[in-house]
Design a protein around this motif. Structure first.
Motif, PDB file in Angstrom:
ATOM      1  N   GLU A 177       0.779  -1.102   0.219  1.00 61.79           N
ATOM      2  CA  GLU A 177      -0.031  -0.044   0.135  1.00 61.79           C
ATOM      3  C   GLU A 177       0.958   1.298   0.153  1.00 61.79           C
ATOM      4  OE1 GLU A 177      -2.682  -0.406   3.051  1.00 61.79           O
ATOM      5  OE2 GLU A 177      -4.139  -1.325   1.914  1.00 61.79           O
ATOM      6  N   THR A 180       2.081   3.403  -5.338  1.00 55.86           N
ATOM      7  CA  THR A 180       1.013   3.336  -6.377  1.00 55.86           C
ATOM      8  C   THR A 180       1.885   3.278  -7.676  1.00 55.86           C
ATOM      9  OG1 THR A 180      -0.324   4.748  -5.117  1.00 55.86           O
ATOM     10  CG2 THR A 180      -0.685   4.360  -7.410  1.00 55.86           C
ATOM     11  N   ASN A 279      -4.302   7.685  -3.523  1.00 56.15           N
ATOM     12  CA  ASN A 279      -4.562   6.438  -3.664  1.00 56.15           C
ATOM     13  C   ASN A 279      -4.950   5.863  -2.197  1.00 56.15           C
ATOM     14  OD1 ASN A 279      -4.920   3.728  -4.427  1.00 56.15           O
ATOM     15  ND2 ASN A 279      -2.661   3.242  -4.478  1.00 56.15           N
ATOM     16  N   PHE A 369      -2.007  -3.221 -10.244  1.00 59.87           N
ATOM     17  CA  PHE A 369      -1.382  -3.147  -8.879  1.00 59.87           C
ATOM     18  C   PHE A 369      -0.617  -4.334  -8.706  1.00 59.87           C
ATOM     19  CE2 PHE A 369      -4.336   0.335  -8.756  1.00 59.87           C
ATOM     20  CZ  PHE A 369      -3.983   1.057  -8.028  1.00 59.87           C
TER      21      PHE A 369
END
Length: 543
Positions: A177, A180, A279, A369
């Motif tokens: 996380e 991005t 994000n 991702f």
């Protein structure tokens, strides 16, 4: 022979060696922080050495000059005392206490450079669990990252991007996380055009949005001094990572006094910004307690109490809207596709649309991702959709209109990342050409020249929000509005999809079918004749 081999080694080979130096030692996040911290020390040391040589050249080797921090700070260089310099660390790499030496160097750099307060991990190497040989191996590998060997235009950026990407790709959903993918960040920057003003990220991870905003300015020959970046991050290790990432690139920033939740401890309270790039964690649960933030001003006019505890998607949206300058603020952020039509958030979504905050909804390809293969949505929120001039372009009044784009078929460009021996990940990336095409559709749709944009089946559609916005002709033709779709924002509800079965050349196809049927009927008649003859041969007649 060894020298020739050394000359041909690639930057990727060196970076790979950095990663494997700590293989089998500790956790992924600790190894990541150790590698990136040493890279920080290396680049900070190189900058210091170059600046020191220039000071000596101008003023001579006078301690009052060469050891004065302000001389270095004026050149955007961190002052390093002797034991914190990269040359010192390399010279002492074989010592038994090398872990302590590195930790002390990091502590000293923070003490001597207030802008780095809290950025560098404390006692990281002492608690890493790596023996002196592994640490020396890592130092030796990092020491090979040199501008004289690798003539990269932005070697610092290239190295940092590699490690952030590779550790994100190697981790779990939560581990990734902090990063991005670069092509998505580039797309957001191109769409909102952060030329000058304040750029904000309420969940800034390792700072990729800020880095790309500066790259955007550089690409378009803008002035970095006209951009300032502010942000916030709740995870302490990631907050530090971001400060290091921005500091070593020379990007001035304000990430608040400490890591903290944007919702419960806003580090930039009452601050209005020009741009937001973000994000947020998808579908974040338990972002507040049941009785917390009930009457918060950020939700006013959008929901009766507060967005639900079980999913923070719309809390992020409302927080970002509250931060934007009411006259011209613009935001580009990512959310899980479920936010487009989630019935639990229907009332908030309806009010956001009725207040005319949404400008564009763009569904991205799947598998972009590193830690999830889902497709996500890029939202563009614009506080001013009226006619005017935007960065030299004449734009029309887009009030009560939303542009929908569906890019799920744009999945042909695949990037392969080697995350370990025999272990690779393949991810979809947007090319520069694709990003330019997306921006072209968007800016053509905004343009005062209405001839530049047209709806394209299976790609894009301009849709009015309210039934009352329709012309008599549109009402007659039963044109779909967002209101008619109960304020759902899935592009598939608006973009025309073609039934490719209708592409058949029916005349040719019918001729083929008739010919085949004639052959079948002919064969069937022949079979009947043979069968009839066989029955007659045994004394039975058959019609």
């Amino acid at each position: 022979m060894a020298k020739d081999k050394e000359k041909t080694v690639s930057l990727e080979d060196v970076l790979w060696d950095c990663r494997v130096s700590l293989r089998g030692v500790g956790s992924l996040d600790k190894n990541r922080d150790a590698v990136i911290s040493l890279v920080f020390l290396k680049f900070a040391g190189d900058k210091f050495k170059k600046c020191r040589e220039q000071i000596i050249k101008e003023y001579g080797e006078i301690p009052a000059f060469v050891e004065k921090p302000s001389f270095y700070n004026a050149e955007n260089v961190f002052y390093l005392k002797e034991t914190a310099r990269w040359t010192y660390i390399v010279d002492h790499a074989s010592q038994n206490d090398i872990a302590v030496i590195i930790d002390q160097a990091m502590a000293d750099i923070e003490n001597d450079n207030p802008s780095l307060a809290g950025a560098l991990s404390k006692n990281l190497f002492s608690t890493l669990g790596a023996d002196k040989n592994k640490i020396k191996s890592l130092i030796d590998s990092v020491n090979r990252i040199d501008e004289k060997r690798f003539h990269e235009e932005d070697l610092i950026g290239r190295v940092y991007e590699y490690f952030l990407q590779i550790y994100a790709a190697s981790g779990t959903k939560e581990d990734g996380e902090f990063y991005t993918p670069a092509s998505i960040v580039k797309l957001i920057a191109e769409m909102i055009e952060p030329y000058d003003g304040v750029v904000y990220d309420p969940c800034c991870g390792s700072g990729g949005m800020f880095v790309q905003s500066m790259k955007f300015v550089d690409k378009h020959n803008g002035n970095r001094d006209k951009i300032s970046v502010i942000g916030q991050e709740s995870v302490q290790e990631t907050w530090r990572l971001c400060k290091m990432n921005l500091a070593i690139r020379g990007i001035a920033h304000n990430l608040g006094k400490t890591n903290a939740s944007t919702f419960t401890d806003d580090q930039h309270k009452d601050k209005k910004v020009d741009y937001i790039m973000a994000n947020p964690p998808f579908n974040l649960k338990n972002w507040r307690t049941e009785n917390e933030l009930i009457n918060d001003a950020r939700w006013s006019g959008y929901c009766e109490t507060a967005p639900r505890v079980s999913n923070a998607n719309y809390a992020w949206i409302l927080h970002m809207i509250s931060k934007l300058d009411v006259n011209h603020g613009i935001a580009g952020f990512l959310l899980a596709n479920g936010a487009l039509g989630d019935s639990d958030d229907a009332e908030i979504r309806k009010n956001i649309l009725l207040k005319d905050k949404v400008e564009a909804i763009i569904v991205l390809p799947r598998d972009m991702f590193y830690t999830t293969d889902i497709s996500v949505t890029l939202w563009i929120i614009n506080m001013n959709k009226r006619a005017g001039t935007v960065n030299g372009r004449k734009v029309r009044d887009r009030s009560h209109e939303v542009l929908f784009m569906d890019l799920r078929t744009w999945d042909n460009n695949i990037e392969e990342i080697t995350i370990d021996k025999g272990k690779k990940k393949k991810k979809t990336v947007l090319t520069d050409g694709q990003i330019a095409k997306i921006k072209e559709i968007y800016t053509n749709w905004q343009s005062k020249d209405r001839t530049l944009y047209r709806d394209i089946p299976e790609l894009c559609k301009s849709v009015k929000v309210n039934n009352s916005d329709l012309t008599d002709e549109e009402i007659k033709n039963n044109v779909v509005t967002i209101e008619k779709q109960n304020y759902a924002l899935m592009p598939s509800k608006y973009i025309e999809f073609i039934d490719h079965d209708l592409d058949i050349d029916y005349h040719t196809e019918m001729q083929r079918i008739q010919k085949e049927m004639s052959e079948v009927i002919k064969q069937e008649r022949e079979s009947q004749k043979l069968l009839s003859a066989a029955f007659k041969g045994i004394g039975y007649g058959i019609d």
